[in-house]
Design a protein around this motif. Sequence first.
Motif, PDB file in Angstrom:
ATOM      1  N   ARG A 175      -9.976  -5.000  -4.604  1.00 48.96           N
ATOM      2  CA  ARG A 175      -9.821  -5.524  -3.131  1.00 48.96           C
ATOM      3  C   ARG A 175      -8.331  -6.119  -2.855  1.00 48.96           C
ATOM      4  O   ARG A 175      -7.869  -5.827  -1.744  1.00 48.96           O
ATOM      5  N   ARG A 176      -7.993  -6.852  -3.563  1.00 49.90           N
ATOM      6  CA  ARG A 176      -6.551  -7.535  -3.614  1.00 49.90           C
ATOM      7  C   ARG A 176      -5.777  -6.320  -3.389  1.00 49.90           C
ATOM      8  O   ARG A 176      -4.653  -6.546  -2.340  1.00 49.90           O
ATOM      9  N   LEU A 212     -13.240  -5.196   4.679  1.00 49.73           N
ATOM     10  CA  LEU A 212     -11.861  -5.629   4.675  1.00 49.73           C
ATOM     11  C   LEU A 212     -11.135  -4.664   5.370  1.00 49.73           C
ATOM     12  O   LEU A 212     -10.010  -5.190   6.194  1.00 49.73           O
ATOM     13  N   GLU A 255     -15.050  -3.575   0.431  1.00 48.45           N
ATOM     14  CA  GLU A 255     -13.751  -3.007   0.949  1.00 48.45           C
ATOM     15  C   GLU A 255     -14.024  -2.302   2.308  1.00 48.45           C
ATOM     16  O   GLU A 255     -12.822  -2.403   3.049  1.00 48.45           O
ATOM     17  N   SER A 274     -10.594 -14.709   2.641  1.00 44.24           N
ATOM     18  CA  SER A 274     -11.276 -14.353   1.351  1.00 44.24           C
ATOM     19  C   SER A 274     -11.735 -12.895   1.326  1.00 44.24           C
ATOM     20  O   SER A 274     -12.176 -12.300   2.414  1.00 44.24           O
ATOM     21  N   TYR A 275     -11.353 -12.134   0.130  1.00 48.47           N
ATOM     22  CA  TYR A 275     -11.751 -10.926   0.037  1.00 48.47           C
ATOM     23  C   TYR A 275     -12.761 -10.901  -0.931  1.00 48.47           C
ATOM     24  O   TYR A 275     -12.929  -9.755  -1.448  1.00 48.47           O
ATOM     25  N   LEU A 285      -5.452  -4.693  -0.043  1.00 50.61           N
ATOM     26  CA  LEU A 285      -5.350  -5.575   0.967  1.00 50.61           C
ATOM     27  C   LEU A 285      -3.861  -5.867   1.175  1.00 50.61           C
ATOM     28  O   LEU A 285      -3.208  -5.692   2.309  1.00 50.61           O
ATOM     29  N   THR A 296     -11.042 -16.077   9.987  1.00 48.36           N
ATOM     30  CA  THR A 296     -10.300 -16.708   8.807  1.00 48.36           C
ATOM     31  C   THR A 296     -10.124 -18.188   8.937  1.00 48.36           C
ATOM     32  O   THR A 296     -10.697 -18.787   9.927  1.00 48.36           O
ATOM     33  N   LEU A 347     -14.118 -13.565   6.895  1.00 52.59           N
ATOM     34  CA  LEU A 347     -13.465 -13.415   5.818  1.00 52.59           C
ATOM     35  C   LEU A 347     -12.823 -15.023   5.615  1.00 52.59           C
ATOM     36  O   LEU A 347     -11.920 -15.486   5.151  1.00 52.59           O
TER      37      LEU A 347
END
Length: 382
Positions: A299-300, A369, A366, A361-362, A303, A346, A37
């Motif tokens: 996705r945001r 993540l 999914e 980073s997304y 998360l 990360t 990510l």
Amino acid sequence: MTMDFADRLERVEPSATLAISNLASQLEADGVDVVDLSVGEPDFPTPANVVDAGKQAIDDGHTGYAPSNGIPPLKEAIVEKLDGDGLDYSTDEVIVTPGAKQALYETFQALIEEGDEVVLLDPAWVSYEAMAKMAGADISRVDLSEHDFQLAPALEELAATVSDDTELLVVNSPSNPSGAVFGDDALEGVRDLAVDHDITVISDEIYDAITYDTEQTSLGSLDGMGERTVTINGFSKAYSMTGWRLGYLAAPEPLVEQASKLHSHSVSCATHFVQYAGVEALENTDDAVVEMREAFEDRRDMLVDLFAEHGKEVPVPDGAFYMMLPVDDDDQAWCEGAIEDAHVATVPGSAFGTPGYARLSYAASEERLREGVERLADAGYL
């Protein structure tokens, strides 16, 4: 033989984002499954029509040198795109570059001399500092982390930082790494300060097509900013064209004239056939951009919910595809531990001038993540 290296390179460190990505690649080469990510690269393929346009350009023989500042069809498409953003540029005020990073580099080199002041808004993308230092700048910084990464609440601090001696201010909205989108009130505050102190402003708008429930305003469209704004953009993020290396700058003609010297003596031109793919991206790819943007938004939201389940509240980004996760004060150690123990890559917030955070980073599926969050939780990093 002992080599003496130039001071301008001794001033900077390698890219922190690429360093983490390289570490992830090394682990993967050893057979470790890493949820990476760390890098801002969309996981979508380049839209098929753009790929086809690039192939057709090769078949049509566009494999030689292009005009140094860009082929006319692409410059015309860029000017039309900018016009839609409220920006008044001509084709003579555009340079097409091998990636937006090259456009930024040429701008710093054209404007900054030894000892000039450059002001950055933290968290700031890692290469701004490096480019400023290589140009010989003295750097001043304004911390936005105490304001959920928004600029408007920090305008007083910005006003106290800039002066008549400030040569350049860099604004990145939507922001890498925070995903913040600066509202019109913030941009108008920047405009007032830039006019009052006669400051040139870089407006890095590489993520302008990726916003959620908000509209991004182009800084150069504000009254008084056209003559003092360098607008930077490119094709990597919105059109998933990272490896194609295509970007551009738009600026008043005197700056373009000077930056063109560096451009012609360094990269010569952006790849010829890639520029035809860029025309196709600008003219016929709206549906693909919407599809990617909607996926990033989903996705945001996922998360944000997943971190909430683990008791972690994160600032909700309004654009781009990054999220700043609050972590330990020693964010470097946290990120190193996360990749070693949880195999999740990360980037430490300190690389962007904002310690105590990790940038995620997304631009990943999914499934990956979810896997990343679960690994961090299981390893005790949440």
